[in-house]
Design a protein around this motif. Structure first.
Motif, PDB file in Angstrom:
ATOM      1  N   ARG A  47       0.829  -1.186   0.019  1.00 17.80           N
ATOM      2  CA  ARG A  47       0.048  -0.009  -0.078  1.00 17.80           C
ATOM      3  C   ARG A  47       0.653   1.185  -0.027  1.00 17.80           C
ATOM      4  N   THR A  48       1.908   1.201   0.824  1.00 18.53           N
ATOM      5  CA  THR A  48       3.029   2.466   0.884  1.00 18.53           C
ATOM      6  C   THR A  48       3.979   2.488  -0.001  1.00 18.53           C
ATOM      7  N   GLU A  49       4.365   1.366  -0.782  1.00 13.85           N
ATOM      8  CA  GLU A  49       5.440   1.600  -1.860  1.00 13.85           C
ATOM      9  C   GLU A  49       5.538   0.736  -3.073  1.00 13.85           C
ATOM     10  N   GLY A  50       4.452   0.124  -3.056  1.00 15.02           N
ATOM     11  CA  GLY A  50       4.224  -0.775  -4.260  1.00 15.02           C
ATOM     12  C   GLY A  50       4.873  -2.146  -4.153  1.00 15.02           C
ATOM     13  N   TYR A  51       5.197  -2.520  -3.177  1.00 19.60           N
ATOM     14  CA  TYR A  51       5.829  -3.938  -3.219  1.00 19.60           C
ATOM     15  C   TYR A  51       5.056  -5.144  -3.577  1.00 19.60           C
ATOM     16  N   ARG A  52       5.733  -5.528  -4.687  1.00 20.57           N
ATOM     17  CA  ARG A  52       4.851  -6.823  -5.248  1.00 20.57           C
ATOM     18  C   ARG A  52       3.477  -6.333  -5.910  1.00 20.57           C
ATOM     19  N   VAL A  53       3.455  -5.039  -6.349  1.00 19.30           N
ATOM     20  CA  VAL A  53       2.456  -4.598  -7.135  1.00 19.30           C
ATOM     21  C   VAL A  53       2.431  -4.687  -8.304  1.00 19.30           C
ATOM     22  N   ASP A  54       1.901  -5.373  -9.375  1.00 10.11           N
ATOM     23  CA  ASP A  54       1.951  -5.135 -10.889  1.00 10.11           C
ATOM     24  C   ASP A  54       1.345  -3.824 -11.358  1.00 10.11           C
ATOM     25  N   ALA A  55       0.422  -3.655 -10.883  1.00  6.31           N
ATOM     26  CA  ALA A  55      -0.444  -2.509 -11.490  1.00  6.31           C
ATOM     27  C   ALA A  55      -1.603  -2.232 -10.357  1.00  6.31           C
TER      28      ALA A  55
END
Length: 325
Positions: A47-55
């Motif tokens: 949520r805070t830094e995009g860890y493991r977020v693809d899109a």
């Protein structure tokens, strides 16, 4: 169905309840009517830094419990209505969750859905850190960072059960130290002073095994706390520091070794190894070796509250979201 997503990175308030289509299982997959979802620090980092977020938008959540809703083509050994826990790459904050069948585990006998939701990440991780990667032997000593968190709570108990000579923990506050001392730890040190405390507690020898989810400078100081032939296992980078590097100058002089572990990475690269690990780890819960206290429960609609508590670094034990009414 209801689900929780965020469309931008930021404070817990970016988590929003949305109405989404019910997913269908693809080949090798199942869908699960979720009962509870575990809340992990990886969700906060997403949520805070995009860890493991693809899109974006992104739906957090790595683990859940519930009943299988439907099974996809080629799935064997699982059936609709069966109670299961599951490890997923994301998306567990929802009323219906799609999961790869290889990381869906029927409930161990006698386990309730609330407890089952806490198992897929924490218990296999703690087991692997101590045994499969850390190779802890009876009579050795271990130092666990984050001793009051989910993995730390389990690791202290598993180390004690394995016959460790001394089990030391590292935490960020006195309140967390009091909690950790109730879950297998002999002594608990504060983050700022742990290297000096380790040397005092061990008569200058150091510890045989360090488990580190923090990274950065904490990892480097952990290497200094190792005994001759000691091992350090990294399993996270909560500090957000640059990726660590260690080589000949740091390792050769005292015969140190460094390993690493991620339950999510193992699920991708060797799912059958994960299944075998999970079966070994879950047995420690059903036989009473390990208890994992759930210290806070939030409804799905208040996922932000769970993130606020976990992100504030004051929580202990394990947090869950209640999804089914």
């Amino acid at each position: 169905m209801r689900a929780v997503e965020f469309q931008e990175y930021g404070l817990p308030e970016v988590l929003k309840v949305v109405t989404a289509e019910v997913p269908e299982p693809g080949p090798g997959q199942v869908t699960i009517d979720a009962a509870y979802a575990g809340v992990n620090f990886a969700d906060v980092k997403a949520r805070t830094e995009g860890y493991r977020v693809d899109a974006l938008p992104y739906r957090p959540g790595l683990e859940l419990s519930g009943r299988i809703r439907a099974v996809g083509e080629g799935v064997t050994g699982l059936r609709p209505g069966q109670e299961v826990a599951a490890l997923v790459g994301g998306g567990a904050y929802a009323e219906v969750v799609r999961a790869d069948a290889t990381t869906v585990f029927p409930f161990p006998e006698g386990l309730d859905p609330r407890t089952a939701a806490t198992l897929p990440t924490v218990v296999p991780t703690a087991h692997a850190l101590l045994h499969e990667v850390g190779r802890l032997a009876a009579g050795e000593s271990v130092l666990v960072h984050g001793a009051a968190g989910g993995v730390g709570t389990v690791a202290g108990q598993l180390a004690r059960a394995a016959g460790a000579r001394a089990v030391y923990g590292v935490v960020s506050s006195a309140d967390k130290a009091a909690y950790a001392l109730k879950h297998g730890y002999d002594e608990v040190f504060l983050t700022d002073t742990f290297p000096e405390e380790v040397r005092r507690a061990t008569g200058g020898r150091g510890v045989d095994l360090v488990l580190d989810p923090v990274g950065g400078e904490t990892l480097r100081r952990g290497l200094d706390a190792l005994a001759v032939f000691g091992r350090l296992v990294s399993f996270g980078n909560a500090s957000g520091a640059e990726p660590w590097h260690v080589g000949q100058p740091e390792l050769y002089g005292r015969g140190h070794s460094v390993g690493g572990f991620s339950v999510l990475a193992l699920a991708q690269s060797a799912p059958q190894a994960l299944r075998a690990l999970a079966e070994r780890a879950f047995r420690t819960v059903t036989d009473g070796t390990v208890t994992l206290p759930i210290t806070a429960e939030f409804p799905l609609a208040d996922a932000a509250g769970a993130h606020r508590l976990l992100g504030g670094r004051t929580s202990t034990g394990k947090l869950v979201l209640r999804i089914a009414d």
